[in-house]
Enzyme design. Sequence first.
Site, PDB file in Angstrom:
ATOM      1  CG  ASP A  10      -1.812   1.209   1.305  1.00  0.00           C
ATOM      2  OD1 ASP A  10      -2.443   1.532   0.278  1.00  0.00           O
ATOM      3  OD2 ASP A  10      -1.895   1.862   2.370  1.00  0.00           O
ATOM      4  N   GLY A  43      -2.917   8.963  -3.642  1.00  0.00           N
ATOM      5  CA  GLY A  43      -4.231   9.233  -4.233  1.00  0.00           C
ATOM      6  C   GLY A  43      -4.413  10.590  -4.862  1.00  0.00           C
ATOM      7  CD  GLU A 154       0.015   6.690   6.009  1.00  0.00           C
ATOM      8  OE1 GLU A 154       1.066   6.592   6.669  1.00  0.00           O
ATOM      9  OE2 GLU A 154      -0.482   5.717   5.393  1.00  0.00           O
ATOM     10  CB  CYS A 187      -9.403   4.796   0.571  1.00  0.00           C
ATOM     11  SG  CYS A 187      -7.772   5.205   1.220  1.00  0.00           S
ATOM     12  CG  HIS A 189      -5.075   5.051   4.479  1.00  0.00           C
ATOM     13  ND1 HIS A 189      -4.560   4.565   3.301  1.00  0.00           N
ATOM     14  CD2 HIS A 189      -4.012   5.516   5.196  1.00  0.00           C
ATOM     15  CE1 HIS A 189      -3.237   4.755   3.291  1.00  0.00           C
ATOM     16  NE2 HIS A 189      -2.887   5.317   4.437  1.00  0.00           N
TER      17      HIS A 189
END
Length: 272
Positions: A10, A43, A154, A187, A189
Amino acid sequence: MDNRPIGFFDSGLGGLTCIPHLMQALPNERIIYFGDTARTPYGSKGISTIRHFSMQIADFLINENVKMIVIACNTVSSTCLDELHQRYPQIPIVGIIEPTAEITAKTCNELDHIGIIGTKVTIKSKAYEKLIYNKNPKLKIYTTPCPVLVPLIEEGIIQNEIMDLSIKYYLDHFISYNNINTLILGCTHYPLIRKNIEKIYPGLRIINPSEEIIESIIAKLAAKDLFSEKPVFDNTFYASDLSENFVNMINKIFENSGFKVAFKSFDLETYK
Ligand code: DGL
């Protein structure tokens, strides 16, 4: 039977959301994961950049002798799957969008209003719509990009008012205006903020690609007789920049599991 590891990758820590589901379904499998934390997010980048990064990581994983590559990233799956198949015809490669499209088409009907959220690149690619409409052209699909969510995740800004406000900024109007009743977290995440979304929009049905991909991994391993024959407890997590969040999240996933985890930093720019 094949005891080599499965390679996951990823742009960062998002793909880690697949790992607990994999461990539960296939506890014998060993994992090598690459998170490109130094270059995340993907992205909002150009497709040629994303392709270049993805090929570097896939080359790295092949060099680590993986038996399969799992693209635990919607952005890469939506833009690079064909190139990756062409580059490595000998190795099974699993993307995350196809299995999710399949389950969506199977479990939704024309009365549903399906929302898809993801990165700018994933949403612009229309990869989800194309695959879902192929299976059922009558379904109602609405999409919107949520570019700020990945950098916040993140940074570990999750159980936080800033995250809730960002979710509302992107989704309040989108959900109410389109009467969304089913939301695809497009996504990897986003499962990390699933609880925030469920708290803000109770009653919404959530489809989680990080979970839906597991059946495809099982099917591909079965088709090629690639299951590990015995439990192998060591797993390796590479990052292009070993951030505290990345390490903490992995430690949390493996806490009390009995599995061994190694962390390694790797600079892909030195990898030719
Ligand atoms: N987790 C990734 C995805 O599923 C990438 C997010 C990003 O790097 O922007 O799209």
